[in-house]
Design a protein around this motif. Structure first.
Motif, PDB file in Angstrom:
ATOM      1  N   TYR A 181       0.734  -1.209   0.066  1.00 43.60           N
ATOM      2  CA  TYR A 181       0.095  -0.039  -0.045  1.00 43.60           C
ATOM      3  C   TYR A 181       0.995   1.164   0.061  1.00 43.60           C
ATOM      4  O   TYR A 181       2.022   1.169   0.437  1.00 43.60           O
ATOM      5  CB  TYR A 181      -0.832   0.174   1.326  1.00 43.60           C
ATOM      6  CG  TYR A 181      -1.894  -1.215   1.298  1.00 43.60           C
ATOM      7  CD1 TYR A 181      -3.245  -0.955   0.935  1.00 43.60           C
ATOM      8  CD2 TYR A 181      -1.454  -2.417   1.976  1.00 43.60           C
ATOM      9  CE1 TYR A 181      -3.774  -2.323   0.867  1.00 43.60           C
ATOM     10  CE2 TYR A 181      -2.143  -3.668   1.820  1.00 43.60           C
ATOM     11  CZ  TYR A 181      -3.440  -3.605   1.351  1.00 43.60           C
ATOM     12  OH  TYR A 181      -4.251  -4.640   1.559  1.00 43.60           O
ATOM     13  N   TRP A 187      -5.866   3.907   2.357  1.00 43.05           N
ATOM     14  CA  TRP A 187      -7.088   3.251   2.164  1.00 43.05           C
ATOM     15  C   TRP A 187      -7.446   2.920   0.893  1.00 43.05           C
ATOM     16  O   TRP A 187      -8.442   1.863   0.625  1.00 43.05           O
ATOM     17  CB  TRP A 187      -8.245   4.136   2.626  1.00 43.05           C
ATOM     18  CG  TRP A 187      -7.950   4.801   4.063  1.00 43.05           C
ATOM     19  CD1 TRP A 187      -7.797   6.278   4.150  1.00 43.05           C
ATOM     20  CD2 TRP A 187      -7.751   4.290   5.275  1.00 43.05           C
ATOM     21  NE1 TRP A 187      -7.556   6.555   5.546  1.00 43.05           N
ATOM     22  CE2 TRP A 187      -7.398   5.417   6.313  1.00 43.05           C
ATOM     23  CE3 TRP A 187      -7.638   2.858   5.677  1.00 43.05           C
ATOM     24  CZ2 TRP A 187      -7.337   5.180   7.438  1.00 43.05           C
ATOM     25  CZ3 TRP A 187      -7.397   2.588   7.051  1.00 43.05           C
ATOM     26  CH2 TRP A 187      -7.179   3.944   7.813  1.00 43.05           C
ATOM     27  N   ASP A 188      -6.802   3.259  -0.192  1.00 44.08           N
ATOM     28  CA  ASP A 188      -6.842   2.697  -1.566  1.00 44.08           C
ATOM     29  C   ASP A 188      -6.444   1.169  -1.811  1.00 44.08           C
ATOM     30  O   ASP A 188      -5.897   0.550  -1.029  1.00 44.08           O
ATOM     31  CB  ASP A 188      -6.057   3.754  -2.484  1.00 44.08           C
ATOM     32  CG  ASP A 188      -6.787   5.051  -2.604  1.00 44.08           C
ATOM     33  OD1 ASP A 188      -7.920   5.259  -1.876  1.00 44.08           O
ATOM     34  OD2 ASP A 188      -6.339   5.776  -3.212  1.00 44.08           O
ATOM     35  N   GLN A 189      -6.730   0.942  -2.992  1.00 41.03           N
ATOM     36  CA  GLN A 189      -6.408  -0.488  -3.308  1.00 41.03           C
ATOM     37  C   GLN A 189      -4.779  -0.560  -3.345  1.00 41.03           C
ATOM     38  O   GLN A 189      -4.067   0.354  -3.665  1.00 41.03           O
ATOM     39  CB  GLN A 189      -6.898  -0.998  -4.754  1.00 41.03           C
ATOM     40  CG  GLN A 189      -6.731  -0.045  -5.989  1.00 41.03           C
ATOM     41  CD  GLN A 189      -7.707  -0.502  -6.868  1.00 41.03           C
ATOM     42  OE1 GLN A 189      -8.768   0.024  -6.867  1.00 41.03           O
ATOM     43  NE2 GLN A 189      -7.245  -1.371  -7.872  1.00 41.03           N
ATOM     44  N   PRO A 190      -4.052  -1.785  -3.306  1.00 40.51           N
ATOM     45  CA  PRO A 190      -2.658  -1.729  -3.486  1.00 40.51           C
ATOM     46  C   PRO A 190      -2.077  -1.104  -4.607  1.00 40.51           C
ATOM     47  O   PRO A 190      -2.846  -1.427  -5.798  1.00 40.51           O
ATOM     48  CB  PRO A 190      -2.174  -3.238  -3.245  1.00 40.51           C
ATOM     49  CG  PRO A 190      -3.604  -3.856  -2.659  1.00 40.51           C
ATOM     50  CD  PRO A 190      -4.800  -3.130  -3.162  1.00 40.51           C
TER      51      PRO A 190
ATOM     52  N   ARG B  10      -7.027  -3.982   3.266  1.00 44.61           N
ATOM     53  CA  ARG B  10      -7.797  -2.464   3.138  1.00 44.61           C
ATOM     54  C   ARG B  10      -9.326  -2.517   3.740  1.00 44.61           C
ATOM     55  O   ARG B  10     -10.133  -3.469   3.613  1.00 44.61           O
ATOM     56  CB  ARG B  10      -7.667  -2.475   1.746  1.00 44.61           C
ATOM     57  CG  ARG B  10      -8.656  -1.385   1.043  1.00 44.61           C
ATOM     58  CD  ARG B  10      -8.695  -1.389  -0.387  1.00 44.61           C
ATOM     59  NE  ARG B  10      -9.202  -0.085  -0.887  1.00 44.61           N
ATOM     60  CZ  ARG B  10      -9.746   0.227  -2.085  1.00 44.61           C
ATOM     61  NH1 ARG B  10     -10.070  -0.778  -2.833  1.00 44.61           N
ATOM     62  NH2 ARG B  10     -10.299   1.369  -2.124  1.00 44.61           N
ATOM     63  N   PRO B  11      -9.676  -1.591   4.602  1.00 49.26           N
ATOM     64  CA  PRO B  11     -10.887  -1.621   4.884  1.00 49.26           C
ATOM     65  C   PRO B  11     -11.994  -1.316   4.133  1.00 49.26           C
ATOM     66  O   PRO B  11     -11.629  -0.721   2.899  1.00 49.26           O
ATOM     67  CB  PRO B  11     -10.862  -0.332   6.063  1.00 49.26           C
ATOM     68  CG  PRO B  11      -9.706   0.044   6.135  1.00 49.26           C
ATOM     69  CD  PRO B  11      -8.764  -0.385   4.761  1.00 49.26           C
ATOM     70  N   GLU B  79     -11.405  -6.465  -9.206  1.00 47.60           N
ATOM     71  CA  GLU B  79     -11.090  -6.620  -7.999  1.00 47.60           C
ATOM     72  C   GLU B  79     -11.976  -6.285  -7.164  1.00 47.60           C
ATOM     73  O   GLU B  79     -12.713  -5.102  -7.255  1.00 47.60           O
ATOM     74  CB  GLU B  79      -9.755  -5.754  -7.755  1.00 47.60           C
ATOM     75  CG  GLU B  79      -8.548  -6.211  -8.756  1.00 47.60           C
ATOM     76  CD  GLU B  79      -7.531  -4.849  -8.364  1.00 47.60           C
ATOM     77  OE1 GLU B  79      -7.319  -4.357  -7.653  1.00 47.60           O
ATOM     78  OE2 GLU B  79      -6.968  -4.607  -9.577  1.00 47.60           O
ATOM     79  N   TYR B  81     -12.594  -6.250  -2.765  1.00 45.71           N
ATOM     80  CA  TYR B  81     -11.762  -6.223  -1.361  1.00 45.71           C
ATOM     81  C   TYR B  81     -12.785  -6.588  -0.288  1.00 45.71           C
ATOM     82  O   TYR B  81     -14.029  -6.386  -0.504  1.00 45.71           O
ATOM     83  CB  TYR B  81     -11.527  -4.714  -0.931  1.00 45.71           C
ATOM     84  CG  TYR B  81     -10.178  -4.424  -1.902  1.00 45.71           C
ATOM     85  CD1 TYR B  81      -8.925  -4.994  -1.768  1.00 45.71           C
ATOM     86  CD2 TYR B  81     -10.623  -3.844  -3.213  1.00 45.71           C
ATOM     87  CE1 TYR B  81      -8.109  -4.589  -2.548  1.00 45.71           C
ATOM     88  CE2 TYR B  81      -9.487  -3.728  -4.178  1.00 45.71           C
ATOM     89  CZ  TYR B  81      -8.214  -4.066  -4.043  1.00 45.71           C
ATOM     90  OH  TYR B  81      -7.312  -4.102  -4.966  1.00 45.71           O
TER      91      TYR B  81
END
Lengths: 211, 211
Positions: A181, A187-190, B10-11, B79, B81
């Motif tokens: 990250y 908080w975003d996607q990897p 990721r939350p 994708e 999460y």
């Protein structure tokens, strides 16, 4: 006992533990006194960046590892706990530029050495298994990014016959892809994934390498 | 975004996301709307307790998993999460008695579903890879102990053709031994180790299973 936000293993006392540098003995089948091992490290990492590509990067640098007293004087029953207190690795690739890997200060990177429950075949004393769970920071100035991992990187060394396992090959136990990250957008996607990691533990380095 | 002390991924937003129970469709090669999947889970765990022995324990129970919107409407680029918001598994062994596994409230257990960088061979749409990093509590009243893990348990499902991957087999990616610590003596050496974990995701369960 530890002020880190997240402990990835058991904390080890650092206070009063001597630093060990080049010239320190590495004795087979013997659990040593506590020490801070100042060791070389070399690794081969593969990063996948979605939509961009996969990149193999070779790193070189050092680690400082504090070891606990062994739980037993005899090799057979001895367990040793470790904390990774410093890491500094640099690598470069044409596409990604220079990458510097250090420890994530929010995590206590920690591990242990013990006889595995599925011991290695062979005669003589039983070899041990070494594992270390690590929280890293990956600085990639060319991409203007600093990445970190939330799943620890599990570094393992098998067939350990001395403590430290200086000179031994090891592996990061990464299943397919370990998400990385961006510190600016946690908080975003990897942003990237670590897809493979192999390493070689080096030997004791001279003190001037750590200044 | 999350009040957990440690985020393992990721939350994902839970507010306003509908609960999905028995009767909800599971559609192949399609990224669904966000939902909270209320699913059965069955697992086979092996625990090693130093000086005592190794114990195979079969567990049954349920999980509640919140899914994010997919990043793409098309399966190929999608994708998703996930956060594991509840888990309740029970198992029993003669030696260890009843064991109850729940989530460790200090951790956000989290994961994702995406196309792997080393895709599965085969014709047709590309299957995805699912991973979830989990912080657990293991209640073992017969031993008077509650154990927790500091290295997350990485649950993986390969060859994912639907979201959720209901009915799919999966594996805990445990290298040799994952240390488990006692909540009463968290600074001490591990009380036990998880040495193997296999599981089967179940299907959607009826709401009364979650009351």
């Amino acid at each position: 006992m530890s002020e880190k936000k997240t402990l990835l293993g058991r904390p080890v006392e650092t206070e009063g533990v001597p630093n060990l540098y080049e010239g320190s003995p590495v004795v087979k089948w013997k659990a040593p006194e506590p020490g801070i091992d100042n060791l070389g490290l070399h690794s081969w990492d593969t990063f996948a960046i979605p939509g961009v590509g996969e990149f193999d990067v070779e790193f070189d640098g050092y680690v400082r590892v504090v070891r606990s007293p062994a739980t037993d004087e005899e090799w057979a029953g001895a367990e040793v706990y470790t904390n990774l207190i410093e890491m500094h690795m640099t690598g470069a690739s044409e596409e990604l530029g220079t990458i510097t890997v250090t420890l994530n200060p929010e995590y206590l990177s920690a591990g242990q050495i013990r006889t595995p429950f599925d011991p290695y075949a062979g005669e003589g004393p039983a070899a041990k298994a070494c594992r270390m769970a690590v929280g890293c920071m990956f600085d990639i100035p060319k991409l203007g990014t600093r990445l970190f991992n939330r799943e620890p990187v599990i570094l393992t060394i098998d067939d350990v016959r001395s403590i430290p396992p200086a000179g031994a090959p090891g592996k990061g136990q990464i299943y397919r892809m370990l998400p990385l990250y961006d510190v600016r957008t946690p908080w975003d996607q990897p942003t990237a994934y670590l897809t493979s990691l192999k390493f070689n533990m080096g030997g004791y380095l001279p003190p001037e390498r750590f200044q």
